[in-house]
Scaffold this motif. Sequence first.
Motif, PDB file in Angstrom:
ATOM      1  N   LYS A   1      37.486  39.758  35.554  1.00 43.22           N
ATOM      2  CA  LYS A   1      37.009  38.640  36.355  1.00 43.22           C
ATOM      3  C   LYS A   1      35.688  39.022  37.015  1.00 43.22           C
ATOM      4  CE  LYS A   1      38.656  35.975  40.224  1.00 43.22           C
ATOM      5  NZ  LYS A   1      39.749  35.751  41.142  1.00 43.22           N
TER       6      LYS A   1
ATOM      7  N   PRO B   1      32.979  39.605  39.782  1.00 42.46           N
ATOM      8  CA  PRO B   1      33.177  39.951  41.193  1.00 42.46           C
ATOM      9  C   PRO B   1      32.630  38.876  42.129  1.00 42.46           C
ATOM     10  CG  PRO B   1      31.372  41.225  40.275  1.00 42.46           C
ATOM     11  CD  PRO B   1      31.989  40.460  39.138  1.00 42.46           C
TER      12      PRO B   1
ATOM     13  N   TYR C   1      31.460  38.574  46.236  1.00 41.47           N
ATOM     14  CA  TYR C   1      31.125  39.375  47.407  1.00 41.47           C
ATOM     15  C   TYR C   1      31.056  38.494  48.653  1.00 41.47           C
ATOM     16  CZ  TYR C   1      29.760  42.729  43.867  1.00 41.47           C
ATOM     17  OH  TYR C   1      29.757  43.574  42.791  1.00 41.47           O
TER      18      TYR C   1
ATOM     19  N   TYR D   1      29.333  33.796  50.520  1.00 35.99           N
ATOM     20  CA  TYR D   1      29.947  34.384  49.325  1.00 35.99           C
ATOM     21  C   TYR D   1      28.953  34.281  48.180  1.00 35.99           C
ATOM     22  CZ  TYR D   1      34.224  34.447  51.976  1.00 35.99           C
ATOM     23  OH  TYR D   1      35.156  34.726  52.934  1.00 35.99           O
TER      24      TYR D   1
ATOM     25  N   ASP E   1      31.594  42.994  51.384  1.00 37.65           N
ATOM     26  CA  ASP E   1      32.907  43.283  50.801  1.00 37.65           C
ATOM     27  C   ASP E   1      33.013  42.636  49.434  1.00 37.65           C
ATOM     28  OD1 ASP E   1      33.878  44.496  53.216  1.00 37.65           O
ATOM     29  OD2 ASP E   1      34.251  42.502  54.031  1.00 37.65           O
ATOM     30  N   GLU E   2      33.624  43.340  48.501  1.00 40.80           N
ATOM     31  CA  GLU E   2      34.002  42.711  47.238  1.00 40.80           C
ATOM     32  C   GLU E   2      35.399  42.162  47.458  1.00 40.80           C
ATOM     33  OE1 GLU E   2      34.672  43.641  42.506  1.00 40.80           O
ATOM     34  OE2 GLU E   2      33.587  45.085  43.721  1.00 40.80           O
ATOM     35  N   VAL E   3      35.583  40.854  47.268  1.00 37.64           N
ATOM     36  CA  VAL E   3      36.852  40.207  47.580  1.00 37.64           C
ATOM     37  C   VAL E   3      37.507  39.656  46.319  1.00 37.64           C
ATOM     38  CG1 VAL E   3      36.203  39.646  49.956  1.00 37.64           C
ATOM     39  CG2 VAL E   3      35.653  38.040  48.155  1.00 37.64           C
ATOM     40  N   GLU E   4      38.800  39.385  46.414  1.00 34.46           N
ATOM     41  CA  GLU E   4      39.566  38.857  45.288  1.00 34.46           C
ATOM     42  C   GLU E   4      39.156  37.423  44.946  1.00 34.46           C
ATOM     43  OE1 GLU E   4      41.997  40.319  43.353  1.00 34.46           O
ATOM     44  OE2 GLU E   4      41.420  42.185  44.339  1.00 34.46           O
ATOM     45  N   LYS E   5      38.969  36.609  45.998  1.00 33.18           N
ATOM     46  CA  LYS E   5      38.605  35.220  45.759  1.00 33.18           C
ATOM     47  C   LYS E   5      37.678  34.739  46.863  1.00 33.18           C
ATOM     48  CE  LYS E   5      42.655  33.294  48.005  1.00 33.18           C
ATOM     49  NZ  LYS E   5      43.696  32.299  47.933  1.00 33.18           N
ATOM     50  N   GLN E   6      36.980  33.680  46.574  1.00 34.84           N
ATOM     51  CA  GLN E   6      36.016  33.099  47.500  1.00 34.84           C
ATOM     52  C   GLN E   6      36.721  32.450  48.676  1.00 34.84           C
ATOM     53  OE1 GLN E   6      33.624  30.121  45.660  1.00 34.84           O
ATOM     54  NE2 GLN E   6      32.997  29.248  47.604  1.00 34.84           N
TER      55      GLN E   6
END
Length: 108
Positions: A3, A5, A7, A21, A77-82
Amino acid sequence: MAKDPVYRVVFINNGKTYEVYATSVDQGYLYGFVQIEGLLFNERTSLVVDPGEEKLKAEFDGVGRTNIPMHSIIRIDEVEKQGTPKIGDAKGEVVTAFPIPKPDKSSS
């Protein structure tokens, strides 16, 4: 398939805390700046509108790439979802912006 990335970038701008984001965050070509590309905003399918997100969307309308001064960045931060982009008050924040030296007026 991996997926792409996402951020979360939190920075200070004009006494406000911005949380946006993006799909790409890089050092960029300008020394001392962080380059952010692919700003993401939620697509609204209901009548409920978040005024903070709409203000951010209007401010960055038509912007493909933005450069934020490195000393204004609070965190990336790198996040899982927006999540929901927002603007908040910088007052009372735990993180203090790096001081900017004032020009010496005696040397003019």
